[in-house]
Motif scaffolding. Structure first.
Motif, PDB file in Angstrom:
ATOM      1  N   UNK A 252      -5.120 -15.327   1.162  1.00  0.00           N
ATOM      2  CA  UNK A 252      -3.910 -15.529   0.364  1.00  0.00           C
ATOM      3  C   UNK A 252      -3.161 -14.229   0.125  1.00  0.00           C
ATOM      4  N   UNK A 253      -1.858 -14.362  -0.111  1.00  0.00           N
ATOM      5  CA  UNK A 253      -0.983 -13.216  -0.330  1.00  0.00           C
ATOM      6  C   UNK A 253       0.150 -13.699  -1.226  1.00  0.00           C
ATOM      7  N   UNK A 254       0.597 -12.845  -2.131  1.00  0.00           N
ATOM      8  CA  UNK A 254       1.723 -13.243  -2.975  1.00  0.00           C
ATOM      9  C   UNK A 254       1.788 -12.400  -4.233  1.00  0.00           C
ATOM     10  N   UNK A 255       2.898 -12.541  -4.962  1.00  0.00           N
ATOM     11  CA  UNK A 255       3.101 -11.751  -6.170  1.00  0.00           C
ATOM     12  C   UNK A 255       1.969 -11.930  -7.166  1.00  0.00           C
ATOM     13  N   UNK A 256       1.327 -13.094  -7.184  1.00  0.00           N
ATOM     14  CA  UNK A 256       0.227 -13.339  -8.115  1.00  0.00           C
ATOM     15  C   UNK A 256      -0.908 -12.317  -7.920  1.00  0.00           C
ATOM     16  N   UNK A 257      -1.147 -11.915  -6.689  1.00  0.00           N
ATOM     17  CA  UNK A 257      -2.215 -10.942  -6.412  1.00  0.00           C
ATOM     18  C   UNK A 257      -1.686  -9.509  -6.398  1.00  0.00           C
ATOM     19  N   UNK A 258      -0.436  -9.339  -6.131  1.00  0.00           N
ATOM     20  CA  UNK A 258       0.133  -8.002  -6.113  1.00  0.00           C
ATOM     21  C   UNK A 258       1.456  -7.962  -5.391  1.00  0.00           C
ATOM     22  N   UNK A 259       2.391  -7.195  -5.942  1.00  0.00           N
ATOM     23  CA  UNK A 259       3.688  -6.991  -5.292  1.00  0.00           C
ATOM     24  C   UNK A 259       3.531  -5.853  -4.292  1.00  0.00           C
ATOM     25  N   UNK A 260       4.437  -5.770  -3.334  1.00  0.00           N
ATOM     26  CA  UNK A 260       4.381  -4.623  -2.422  1.00  0.00           C
ATOM     27  C   UNK A 260       4.548  -3.316  -3.208  1.00  0.00           C
ATOM     28  N   UNK A 261       3.701  -2.317  -2.922  1.00  0.00           N
ATOM     29  CA  UNK A 261       3.706  -1.035  -3.644  1.00  0.00           C
ATOM     30  C   UNK A 261       3.746   0.109  -2.652  1.00  0.00           C
ATOM     31  N   UNK A 262       4.226   1.260  -3.085  1.00  0.00           N
ATOM     32  CA  UNK A 262       4.235   2.420  -2.184  1.00  0.00           C
ATOM     33  C   UNK A 262       2.817   2.975  -2.010  1.00  0.00           C
ATOM     34  N   UNK A 263       2.682   3.999  -1.159  1.00  0.00           N
ATOM     35  CA  UNK A 263       1.355   4.505  -0.792  1.00  0.00           C
ATOM     36  C   UNK A 263       0.570   5.009  -2.007  1.00  0.00           C
ATOM     37  N   UNK A 264       1.212   5.752  -2.908  1.00  0.00           N
ATOM     38  CA  UNK A 264       0.517   6.287  -4.083  1.00  0.00           C
ATOM     39  C   UNK A 264       0.049   5.172  -5.015  1.00  0.00           C
ATOM     40  N   UNK A 265       0.935   4.222  -5.263  1.00  0.00           N
ATOM     41  CA  UNK A 265       0.580   3.085  -6.122  1.00  0.00           C
ATOM     42  C   UNK A 265      -0.549   2.266  -5.501  1.00  0.00           C
ATOM     43  N   UNK A 266      -0.549   2.184  -4.173  1.00  0.00           N
ATOM     44  CA  UNK A 266      -1.595   1.423  -3.493  1.00  0.00           C
ATOM     45  C   UNK A 266      -2.948   2.107  -3.665  1.00  0.00           C
ATOM     46  N   UNK A 267      -2.964   3.451  -3.641  1.00  0.00           N
ATOM     47  CA  UNK A 267      -4.224   4.169  -3.880  1.00  0.00           C
ATOM     48  C   UNK A 267      -4.757   3.861  -5.277  1.00  0.00           C
ATOM     49  N   UNK A 268      -3.859   3.822  -6.256  1.00  0.00           N
ATOM     50  CA  UNK A 268      -4.270   3.478  -7.620  1.00  0.00           C
ATOM     51  C   UNK A 268      -4.823   2.050  -7.654  1.00  0.00           C
ATOM     52  N   UNK A 269      -4.132   1.133  -6.999  1.00  0.00           N
ATOM     53  CA  UNK A 269      -4.596  -0.258  -6.905  1.00  0.00           C
ATOM     54  C   UNK A 269      -5.994  -0.313  -6.300  1.00  0.00           C
TER      55      UNK A 269
END
Ligand code: C2E
Ligand code: MG
Ligand code: MG
Ligand code: MG
Length: 288
Positions: A252-269
């Motif tokens: 599954x994919x969608x805003x419920x699991x996470x919005x698209x984020x930049x590289x730095x935010x993705x590392x935090x995620x």
């Protein structure tokens, strides 16, 4: 004004059409500059295992904020890039940046990347992808390419050759936005897709309409029979996710699991949601 064309047809050019054409040209020029300056950035949206809710990979989505035009949606600039012959360069820039970022993520995570229709008639595509992977050191086995049925229409033979080239490198290929556009089941028989992505249109109506439910169930049964993985797109609430699990949908994919984020935010995620994420290595003493 009106212009007379052959056979007495009259085409009316309205002011709005003129304005729209001007805007497209303005976007094209700004985009050329931005691509040359390396200003288009990859964002990443998590894809999860619906049963365990663990993150299994990310889809790369291009993001561009122009100095003058501000934020321009990919729904606008990707078709212009495609039409005006900028998509090849744009794609290489985004794939390079995306694989550079994803190289440091835990190895079990895959990265998916969208290919445009014109890239499926361009015989350089395979080599371009390969040379970027070599340069960034990102393993082909962790990369997935997303293509749409429209992308396969222009020149099916050429598309098949390019898809097979990519697969020979170890790259997985998925069919994006399934169920919209020119869907043909014959395509699923002819093309060796590894994965199918169910379009958001079916997911968004899964709770309130019977036809969507039946269509999703049928797609899932078909994928199981064909040995293809499945991801449902556009999940925005828990009830949709729960329903999809009930039907046996794995991804599954969608805003419920996470919005698209930049590289730095993705590392935090990743630090918060995925085990075994390395922190940035300390700087060597010489650099401090
Ligand atoms: P796509 O490949 O089908 O990507 C999914 C789109 O759905 C993305 O829109 C994503 O932000 C959006 N989305 C994800 N979850 C949800 C949700 O829960 N609800 C809703 N309403 N939307 C959701 P985005 O980023 O605006 O991209 C639009 C399209 O532009 C993509 O559709 C893809 O076809 C194209 N695109 C984006 N980046 C690239 C790229 O680097 N190269 C190429 N060739 N195409 C790209
Ligand atoms: Mg996609
Ligand atoms: Mg899609
Ligand atoms: Mg789409």
């Amino acid at each position: 004004q009106a212009k007379r064309t052959g056979r007495g047809r009259v085409v009316v050019y309205t002011r709005e059409m003129e304005e729209a054409a001007k805007r497209v040209t303005r976007i094209e020029q700004a985009l050329r500059r931005a691509v040359a300056a390396g200003e288009v950035e990859p964002h990443f949206q998590p894809i999860v295992d619906l049963a365990t809710r663990e993150t299994i990979g990310f889809e790369t989505l291009a993001r561009w904020t122009d100095r003058d035009l501000g934020f321009v949606s990919p729904g606008v600039f990707i078709p212009i890039a495609e039409e005006r012959g900028i998509i090849g360069q744009l794609s290489q820039l985004v794939l390079r940046k995306a694989t550079e970022a994803a190289r440091d993520w835990p190895e079990h995570l895959f990265l998916s990347f969208n290919l445009s229709p014109s890239q499926l008639v361009d015989h350089n595509t395979g080599l371009q992808v390969l040379s970027i992977l070599k340069r960034t050191g990102f393993s082909a086995r962790r990369l997935e390419i997303e293509i749409t049925e429209t992308g396969l229409m222009t020149d099916p033979a050429s598309a098949e050759k390019i898809v097979n080239d990519l697969k020979a490198m170890g790259i997985r290929v998925s069919l994006d936005d399934f169920g919209t556009g020119q869907s043909s089941l014959g395509r699923l028989r002819d093309f060796p897709f590894d994965k199918l992505k169910i379009d958001r249109a079916f997911v968004s109506s899964i709770l309130d309409d019977r036809p969507s439910e039946h269509i999703i169930r049928a797609i899932l049964a078909m994928c199981e029979g064909l040995g293809m993985d499945v991801v449902a797109e556009g999940i925005e609430e828990e009830a949709q996710a729960a329903r999809l699990v009930e039907f046996g949908c794995a991804g599954g994919q969608g805003y419920y699991f996470g919005r698209p984020c930049n590289a730095d935010e993705t590392l935090t995620y990743l630090r918060q949601n995925v085990l075994n994420v390395r922190s940035k290595p300390p700087l060597p003493h010489a650099m401090i």
